[in-house]
Design a protein around this motif. Structure first.
Motif, PDB file in Angstrom:
ATOM      1  N   ALA A  32       0.820  -1.213   0.000  1.00 55.47           N
ATOM      2  CA  ALA A  32       0.000   0.000   0.000  1.00 55.47           C
ATOM      3  C   ALA A  32       0.852   1.261   0.000  1.00 55.47           C
ATOM      4  O   ALA A  32       0.514   2.240  -0.676  1.00 55.47           O
ATOM      5  CB  ALA A  32      -0.936   0.001   1.204  1.00 55.47           C
ATOM      6  N   THR A  33       1.956   1.250   0.728  1.00 60.05           N
ATOM      7  CA  THR A  33       2.789   2.447   0.793  1.00 60.05           C
ATOM      8  C   THR A  33       3.769   2.558  -0.372  1.00 60.05           C
ATOM      9  O   THR A  33       4.297   3.639  -0.626  1.00 60.05           O
ATOM     10  CB  THR A  33       3.597   2.491   2.107  1.00 60.05           C
ATOM     11  N   SER A  34       3.992   1.479  -1.094  1.00 56.54           N
ATOM     12  CA  SER A  34       4.961   1.488  -2.183  1.00 56.54           C
ATOM     13  C   SER A  34       4.343   1.621  -3.564  1.00 56.54           C
ATOM     14  O   SER A  34       5.033   1.972  -4.519  1.00 56.54           O
ATOM     15  CB  SER A  34       5.799   0.205  -2.141  1.00 56.54           C
ATOM     16  N   ILE A  35       3.073   1.350  -3.699  1.00 54.19           N
ATOM     17  CA  ILE A  35       2.462   1.314  -5.029  1.00 54.19           C
ATOM     18  C   ILE A  35       2.463   2.683  -5.704  1.00 54.19           C
ATOM     19  O   ILE A  35       2.728   2.789  -6.903  1.00 54.19           O
ATOM     20  CB  ILE A  35       1.038   0.698  -4.980  1.00 54.19           C
ATOM     21  N   ILE A  36       2.189   3.746  -4.970  1.00 50.89           N
ATOM     22  CA  ILE A  36       2.110   5.075  -5.588  1.00 50.89           C
ATOM     23  C   ILE A  36       3.468   5.534  -6.115  1.00 50.89           C
ATOM     24  O   ILE A  36       3.561   5.941  -7.280  1.00 50.89           O
ATOM     25  CB  ILE A  36       1.475   6.095  -4.618  1.00 50.89           C
ATOM     26  N   PRO A  37       4.560   5.480  -5.309  1.00 51.35           N
ATOM     27  CA  PRO A  37       5.843   5.913  -5.886  1.00 51.35           C
ATOM     28  C   PRO A  37       6.303   5.051  -7.063  1.00 51.35           C
ATOM     29  O   PRO A  37       6.868   5.570  -8.027  1.00 51.35           O
ATOM     30  CB  PRO A  37       6.834   5.829  -4.732  1.00 51.35           C
ATOM     31  N   THR A  38       6.037   3.744  -6.997  1.00 53.94           N
ATOM     32  CA  THR A  38       6.480   2.897  -8.104  1.00 53.94           C
ATOM     33  C   THR A  38       5.646   3.145  -9.351  1.00 53.94           C
ATOM     34  O   THR A  38       6.183   3.181 -10.463  1.00 53.94           O
ATOM     35  CB  THR A  38       6.411   1.403  -7.726  1.00 53.94           C
ATOM     36  N   TYR A  39       4.352   3.350  -9.189  1.00 59.21           N
ATOM     37  CA  TYR A  39       3.493   3.615 -10.356  1.00 59.21           C
ATOM     38  C   TYR A  39       3.872   4.941 -10.996  1.00 59.21           C
ATOM     39  O   TYR A  39       3.944   5.048 -12.221  1.00 59.21           O
ATOM     40  CB  TYR A  39       2.014   3.612  -9.939  1.00 59.21           C
ATOM     41  N   ARG A  40       4.120   5.951 -10.175  1.00 54.41           N
ATOM     42  CA  ARG A  40       4.532   7.262 -10.718  1.00 54.41           C
ATOM     43  C   ARG A  40       5.852   7.148 -11.473  1.00 54.41           C
ATOM     44  O   ARG A  40       6.017   7.729 -12.536  1.00 54.41           O
ATOM     45  CB  ARG A  40       4.664   8.280  -9.593  1.00 54.41           C
ATOM     46  N   ALA A  41       6.793   6.420 -10.896  1.00 52.81           N
ATOM     47  CA  ALA A  41       8.101   6.272 -11.552  1.00 52.81           C
ATOM     48  C   ALA A  41       7.970   5.520 -12.869  1.00 52.81           C
ATOM     49  O   ALA A  41       8.613   5.872 -13.861  1.00 52.81           O
ATOM     50  CB  ALA A  41       9.066   5.555 -10.626  1.00 52.81           C
ATOM     51  N   ALA A  42       7.138   4.489 -12.889  1.00 54.92           N
ATOM     52  CA  ALA A  42       6.967   3.703 -14.118  1.00 54.92           C
ATOM     53  C   ALA A  42       6.163   4.463 -15.165  1.00 54.92           C
ATOM     54  O   ALA A  42       6.244   4.139 -16.349  1.00 54.92           O
ATOM     55  CB  ALA A  42       6.280   2.377 -13.790  1.00 54.92           C
ATOM     56  N   SER A  43       5.406   5.465 -14.750  1.00 52.04           N
ATOM     57  CA  SER A  43       4.583   6.242 -15.685  1.00 52.04           C
ATOM     58  C   SER A  43       5.315   7.449 -16.250  1.00 52.04           C
ATOM     59  O   SER A  43       4.810   8.097 -17.164  1.00 52.04           O
ATOM     60  CB  SER A  43       3.315   6.727 -14.974  1.00 52.04           C
ATOM     61  N   ARG A  44       6.463   7.757 -15.735  1.00 52.67           N
ATOM     62  CA  ARG A  44       7.234   8.914 -16.190  1.00 52.67           C
ATOM     63  C   ARG A  44       7.687   8.706 -17.630  1.00 52.67           C
ATOM     64  O   ARG A  44       8.091   7.598 -18.007  1.00 52.67           O
ATOM     65  CB  ARG A  44       8.448   9.074 -15.278  1.00 52.67           C
ATOM     66  N   PRO A  45       7.643   9.737 -18.456  1.00 54.83           N
ATOM     67  CA  PRO A  45       8.129   9.597 -19.840  1.00 54.83           C
ATOM     68  C   PRO A  45       9.610   9.210 -19.855  1.00 54.83           C
ATOM     69  O   PRO A  45      10.389   9.713 -19.038  1.00 54.83           O
ATOM     70  CB  PRO A  45       7.935  10.992 -20.437  1.00 54.83           C
ATOM     71  N   PRO A  46      10.006   8.324 -20.769  1.00 53.16           N
ATOM     72  CA  PRO A  46      11.399   7.846 -20.795  1.00 53.16           C
ATOM     73  C   PRO A  46      12.417   8.974 -20.938  1.00 53.16           C
ATOM     74  O   PRO A  46      13.467   8.943 -20.296  1.00 53.16           O
ATOM     75  CB  PRO A  46      11.460   6.919 -22.005  1.00 53.16           C
ATOM     76  N   VAL A  47      12.099   9.958 -21.740  1.00 53.33           N
ATOM     77  CA  VAL A  47      13.048  11.063 -21.953  1.00 53.33           C
ATOM     78  C   VAL A  47      13.325  11.786 -20.637  1.00 53.33           C
ATOM     79  O   VAL A  47      14.457  12.120 -20.322  1.00 53.33           O
ATOM     80  CB  VAL A  47      12.499  12.040 -23.025  1.00 53.33           C
ATOM     81  N   ARG A  48      12.275  12.009 -19.869  1.00 49.55           N
ATOM     82  CA  ARG A  48      12.434  12.688 -18.583  1.00 49.55           C
ATOM     83  C   ARG A  48      13.270  11.853 -17.607  1.00 49.55           C
ATOM     84  O   ARG A  48      14.135  12.363 -16.908  1.00 49.55           O
ATOM     85  CB  ARG A  48      11.056  12.970 -17.987  1.00 49.55           C
ATOM     86  N   SER A  49      13.025  10.544 -17.586  1.00 49.59           N
ATOM     87  CA  SER A  49      13.790   9.667 -16.694  1.00 49.59           C
ATOM     88  C   SER A  49      15.247   9.594 -17.105  1.00 49.59           C
ATOM     89  O   SER A  49      16.137   9.623 -16.255  1.00 49.59           O
ATOM     90  CB  SER A  49      13.199   8.263 -16.699  1.00 49.59           C
ATOM     91  N   LEU A  50      15.496   9.518 -18.403  1.00 49.43           N
ATOM     92  CA  LEU A  50      16.878   9.434 -18.880  1.00 49.43           C
ATOM     93  C   LEU A  50      17.618  10.748 -18.659  1.00 49.43           C
ATOM     94  O   LEU A  50      18.808  10.751 -18.337  1.00 49.43           O
ATOM     95  CB  LEU A  50      16.904   9.054 -20.364  1.00 49.43           C
ATOM     96  N   ALA A  51      16.933  11.866 -18.807  1.00 50.82           N
ATOM     97  CA  ALA A  51      17.562  13.171 -18.605  1.00 50.82           C
ATOM     98  C   ALA A  51      17.856  13.408 -17.120  1.00 50.82           C
ATOM     99  O   ALA A  51      18.855  14.030 -16.772  1.00 50.82           O
ATOM    100  CB  ALA A  51      16.669  14.274 -19.135  1.00 50.82           C
ATOM    101  N   GLN A  52      16.987  12.904 -16.259  1.00 50.35           N
ATOM    102  CA  GLN A  52      17.148  13.094 -14.819  1.00 50.35           C
ATOM    103  C   GLN A  52      18.302  12.252 -14.272  1.00 50.35           C
ATOM    104  O   GLN A  52      18.987  12.649 -13.362  1.00 50.35           O
ATOM    105  CB  GLN A  52      15.850  12.714 -14.109  1.00 50.35           C
ATOM    106  N   GLY A  53      18.483  11.064 -14.834  1.00 52.40           N
ATOM    107  CA  GLY A  53      19.566  10.183 -14.394  1.00 52.40           C
ATOM    108  C   GLY A  53      19.328   9.627 -13.010  1.00 52.40           C
ATOM    109  O   GLY A  53      18.287   9.802 -12.418  1.00 52.40           O
TER     110      GLY A  53
END
Length: 193
Positions: free
Chosen positions: A171-192
């Motif tokens: 219950a406490t982990s689903i929201i951060p993991t879902y948000r991270a998996a939903s982030r656009p790839p370009v944004r994740s790759l740029a953020q590092g």
């Protein structure tokens, strides 16, 4: 790829990542183990606690307070699992971007990220429960606990501690993991990370 096969691959990838990051899972597991230890002991000694508190005239209130304190400690351990999950997601941003950029669907990525908090919660709860059962048995055999220790209570407490730990970790982990998996790839790759 079917949803079931995708989830299976996500879990396999998550298991490999969890094994690689075992050191990062020690603190959440120890914190959860501490809470589970207390919950199991409270359930194991609950009959005696009720009997002793009945002599004070407030059996129900004292029993609820003791149980509430034990569950609160357990939930503090689970909160540590959630903090560790958020930290893990932050450190794996680039990896998540690569997975998304190569076309890995969101569901297997979320499944992979949820393996660590679930493993931390299960390992911690089982270790704490095992230590509590051993401690309860030793206290019962030596007679150091005047109220006695109930073995069915210990078993029930172990089941409750494990179930609460796993459900709360999810219950406490689903929201951060879902948000991270939903982030656009370009944004994740740029953020590092």
């Amino acid at each position: 790829m079917s949803a079931r096969a995708g989830a299976r691959r996500g879990l396999a990838y998550g298991w490999l990542a969890a094994r690689r990051r075992a050191r990062d899972m020690v603190l959440p597991a120890v914190t959860t183990a501490t809470g589970a230890f207390l919950v199991v002991l409270v359930f194991g000694m609950s009959a005696g606690i009720r009997a002793q508190s009945a002599s004070l005239g407030h059996a129900a209130e004292i029993s609820r307070a003791v149980l509430l304190i034990a569950v609160t400690v357990l939930l503090v351990g689970v909160a540590e699992v959630a903090v560790a999950t958020t930290r893990t997601v932050a450190h794996r941003t680039r990896e998540l971007g690569v997975l998304a950029a190569t076309g890995v669907p969101r569901a297997p990525v979320v499944a992979a990220l949820l393996v660590e908090p679930v493993v931390s919660a299960v390992v911690g709860a089982l270790a704490g429960a095992a230590l509590a059962v051993g401690t309860g048995a030793a206290l019962g055999m030596t007679g150091l606990v005047a109220s006695g220790v109930s073995y069915p209570g210990l078993a029930y407490g172990a089941a409750v501690a494990t179930a609460v730990s796993v459900v709360a970790a999810l219950a406490t982990s689903i929201i951060p993991t879902y948000r991270a998996a939903s982030r656009p790839p370009v944004r994740s790759l740029a953020q590092g990370g």
